[in-house]
Motif scaffolding. Structure first.
Motif, PDB file in Angstrom:
ATOM      1  N   ALA A 215     -51.449 -30.421 162.010  1.00 28.26           N
ATOM      2  CA  ALA A 215     -51.453 -29.070 161.666  1.00 28.26           C
ATOM      3  C   ALA A 215     -50.345 -28.694 162.479  1.00 28.26           C
ATOM      4  CB  ALA A 215     -52.738 -28.476 162.082  1.00 28.26           C
ATOM      5  N   ALA A 216     -50.129 -29.399 163.768  1.00 31.94           N
ATOM      6  CA  ALA A 216     -48.859 -28.893 164.619  1.00 31.94           C
ATOM      7  C   ALA A 216     -47.601 -29.104 163.990  1.00 31.94           C
ATOM      8  CB  ALA A 216     -49.226 -29.580 165.972  1.00 31.94           C
ATOM      9  N   THR A 217     -47.536 -30.308 163.353  1.00 27.44           N
ATOM     10  CA  THR A 217     -46.484 -30.582 162.765  1.00 27.44           C
ATOM     11  C   THR A 217     -45.886 -30.327 161.246  1.00 27.44           C
ATOM     12  OG1 THR A 217     -47.200 -32.839 162.070  1.00 27.44           O
ATOM     13  CG2 THR A 217     -46.257 -32.758 164.381  1.00 27.44           C
ATOM     14  N   SER A 218     -46.781 -29.647 160.715  1.00 28.82           N
ATOM     15  CA  SER A 218     -46.473 -29.179 159.293  1.00 28.82           C
ATOM     16  C   SER A 218     -45.428 -28.195 159.311  1.00 28.82           C
ATOM     17  CB  SER A 218     -47.544 -28.537 158.564  1.00 28.82           C
ATOM     18  OG  SER A 218     -48.259 -27.431 158.931  1.00 28.82           O
ATOM     19  N   GLY A 270     -52.648 -24.297 160.178  1.00 29.91           N
ATOM     20  CA  GLY A 270     -51.321 -25.359 160.028  1.00 29.91           C
ATOM     21  C   GLY A 270     -51.494 -26.303 158.914  1.00 29.91           C
ATOM     22  N   LEU A 271     -52.848 -26.447 158.290  1.00 31.46           N
ATOM     23  CA  LEU A 271     -52.746 -27.276 157.144  1.00 31.46           C
ATOM     24  C   LEU A 271     -52.615 -28.680 157.637  1.00 31.46           C
ATOM     25  CD1 LEU A 271     -51.030 -25.460 154.158  1.00 31.46           C
ATOM     26  CD2 LEU A 271     -53.409 -25.059 154.959  1.00 31.46           C
ATOM     27  N   LEU A 272     -52.736 -29.410 156.688  1.00 27.64           N
ATOM     28  CA  LEU A 272     -52.719 -31.020 157.117  1.00 27.64           C
ATOM     29  C   LEU A 272     -51.817 -31.977 156.250  1.00 27.64           C
ATOM     30  CD1 LEU A 272     -56.720 -31.566 156.569  1.00 27.64           C
ATOM     31  CD2 LEU A 272     -55.144 -31.531 158.920  1.00 27.64           C
ATOM     32  N   HIS A 273     -51.231 -33.148 156.370  1.00 28.48           N
ATOM     33  CA  HIS A 273     -50.294 -33.798 155.403  1.00 28.48           C
ATOM     34  C   HIS A 273     -50.677 -35.130 155.185  1.00 28.48           C
ATOM     35  CE1 HIS A 273     -48.035 -34.429 159.027  1.00 28.48           C
ATOM     36  NE2 HIS A 273     -47.890 -33.449 159.679  1.00 28.48           N
ATOM     37  N   PHE A 274     -49.993 -36.059 156.040  1.00 29.97           N
ATOM     38  CA  PHE A 274     -50.036 -37.491 155.594  1.00 29.97           C
ATOM     39  C   PHE A 274     -51.275 -38.184 155.809  1.00 29.97           C
ATOM     40  CE2 PHE A 274     -45.211 -37.447 155.689  1.00 29.97           C
ATOM     41  CZ  PHE A 274     -44.899 -37.711 154.464  1.00 29.97           C
ATOM     42  N   THR A 275     -51.748 -38.203 156.920  1.00 31.56           N
ATOM     43  CA  THR A 275     -52.917 -39.097 157.381  1.00 31.56           C
ATOM     44  C   THR A 275     -54.170 -38.577 156.421  1.00 31.56           C
ATOM     45  OG1 THR A 275     -53.651 -37.608 159.310  1.00 31.56           O
ATOM     46  CG2 THR A 275     -52.407 -39.938 159.627  1.00 31.56           C
ATOM     47  N   LEU A 379     -48.855 -33.009 151.056  1.00 35.32           N
ATOM     48  CA  LEU A 379     -47.614 -33.732 151.295  1.00 35.32           C
ATOM     49  C   LEU A 379     -46.470 -32.571 151.097  1.00 35.32           C
ATOM     50  CD1 LEU A 379     -48.273 -36.903 149.274  1.00 35.32           C
ATOM     51  CD2 LEU A 379     -48.314 -36.615 151.751  1.00 35.32           C
ATOM     52  N   SER A 380     -46.486 -31.471 150.477  1.00 36.71           N
ATOM     53  CA  SER A 380     -45.443 -30.597 150.374  1.00 36.71           C
ATOM     54  C   SER A 380     -45.217 -30.016 151.666  1.00 36.71           C
ATOM     55  CB  SER A 380     -45.727 -29.746 149.462  1.00 36.71           C
ATOM     56  OG  SER A 380     -46.774 -28.657 149.715  1.00 36.71           O
ATOM     57  N   VAL A 381     -46.023 -30.148 152.558  1.00 38.57           N
ATOM     58  CA  VAL A 381     -46.123 -29.369 153.949  1.00 38.57           C
ATOM     59  C   VAL A 381     -45.604 -30.557 155.179  1.00 38.57           C
ATOM     60  CG1 VAL A 381     -47.162 -27.205 153.176  1.00 38.57           C
ATOM     61  CG2 VAL A 381     -48.369 -29.217 154.590  1.00 38.57           C
TER      62      VAL A 381
END
Length: 403
Positions: A215-218, A270-275, A379-381
């Motif tokens: 969330a912090a890195t998106s 912040g949403l989520l991404h890779f993991t 993945l887009s974020v």
């Protein structure tokens, strides 16, 4: 510092929606919650749960007593399994429909809460199926009121608009996010979590750490998500060992509860991404795989890929685990190794090979990442481009310990 890179001209949305009750004895707030629902005309409640914890913790007894005092009937669906399926969502909704329920209450961790959220939508759309919901064939705008009695300190699902279910016949595990499934009320009572097994304690807490790192890195993160990320990691680092050493330590459970709640709000913002995008195919194909374990095996490789794009921020939030980071791109491998070492310290040293995934499986999981609805949005974020090559590299790097 991380905040020097903040763009104050960018308008960010800050979300804090659910009324949550946190603390030992919070379960007693069920009386007030059910009384409010009764005043709104709800006379029957669908309770969605699974396993045995809903009874063993005493939460079910509390619910039965509160419902009796309010003159409400309960329809119990207790067949939710880890990594819930669209079939179970449809079954729960069918029971609720037959009993004329006006609200849905979950007792459990992320799986029962996600199933309950999904069933609340299906009860508002009786002509639809859960497969249609999770394959994005319609966009829900309404759901029955939802109450979440949380039994684990990890998912954060009790305070956000997300839910996950596996589309049974496709091995897809998409995530949905709709405002209509914010729980109206959440209960985080540490006393209900004192009997969590050691591995459950580890895995749910690692889930919370993953939530905030992503969330912090998106690319859509905001200062609230970053603030909550640093504090969540600090709390988990400080209190997870204490909960493992003494499972009945309610102070430790309280702090981990608060950490997970914060993490739920953080990824709502912040949403989520890779993991998470890469773990969902793993547990869709292997439903017995604990979500937190799947995340743990992927996290160091994800840190290594993302660190060069967010070095100052990641050094800031990872400080409790890796105090020597300086926030420069060249230390990506050092940051990844620090996180891997911390995971081993708390009893989770496993890699993909340890859970049965081989190098030959990587292309199949890459295909599922590309094919599963919603994972492309996650993945887009991501802070770096989520090419198939990068996704494959994360899986391959996660097969065994970092060199």
């Amino acid at each position: 510092m991380w905040d020097e890179a903040c763009d104050y001209n960018a308008v960010r949305e800050l979300r804090v929606k659910t009324t949550a009750y946190l603390g030992v004895g919070a379960i007693d707030k069920l009386d007030d919650i059910l009384a409010q629902l009764r005043r709104e005309g709800v006379s029957a409640l669908l309770c969605v749960t699974g396993g045995h914890a809903y009874k063993a913790t005493g939460a079910w007894d509390k619910l039965e007593a509160a419902a009796a005092r309010q003159g409400m009937t309960l329809a119990l669906y207790n067949k939710v399994t880890p990594n819930p399926t669209t079939d179970s969502v449809d079954e729960a909704a069918a029971l609720g429909r037959a009993r004329g329920v006006g609200a849905v209450l979950a007792i459990g961790g992320g799986s029962p809460i996600d199933c309950a959220k999904s069933a609340a939508i299906m009860l508002a759309y009786p002509d639809k199926t859960a497969e249609e919901l999770y394959c994005f064939r319609f966009t829900p705008e309404k759901a029955l009121p939802i109450v979440a009695v949380n039994l684990t300190h990890g998912t954060g699902s009790e305070v956000n608009r997300f839910a996950v279910a596996t589309v049974t016949k496709l091995n897809y595990k998409p995530a949905i996010a709709y405002d209509c499934i914010y729980p109206r009320y959440a209960i985080d009572d540490p006393a209900l979590m004192a009997a969590l097994a050691p591995d459950q304690t580890r895995y749910v807490s690692i889930d919370a750490v993953n939530h905030v790192i992503e969330a912090a890195t998106s690319t859509v993160s905001n200062p609230l998500a970053v603030l909550l990320a640093r504090e969540t990691i600090r709390l988990v680092h400080a209190w997870l060992p204490k909960a493992l050493a003494d499972p009945a330590n309610l102070r430790a459970r309280y702090e981990l509860c608060f950490a997970a709640l914060q993490a739920g709000v953080a990824f709502d913002n912040g949403l989520l991404h890779f993991t998470h995008a890469l773990e969902h195919p793993l547990s869709a194909v292997c439903p017995q795989l604990a979500h937190g374990l799947g995340l743990a095996v992927l996290l160091p490789a994800v840190i290594q890929e993302c660190y060069p794009a967010r070095p100052g921020l990641l050094a800031h939030i990872l400080q409790p685990l890796a105090p020597n980071l300086k926030g420069v791109p060249a230390e990506a491998r050092e940051a990844a190794r620090a996180v891997e070492a911390w995971l081993a310290e708390v009893g989770v040293p496993q890699k993909l090979e340890d859970i049965g995934v081989q190098e030959a499986d990587v292309p199949r999981f890459c295909d599922l990442v590309e094919q599963t609805p919603s994972l492309g949005l996650l993945l887009s974020v991501a802070p770096v481009k989520a090419s198939r090559e990068r996704v494959a590299r994360i899986y391959a790097t996660s097969l065994r310990p970092l060199a």
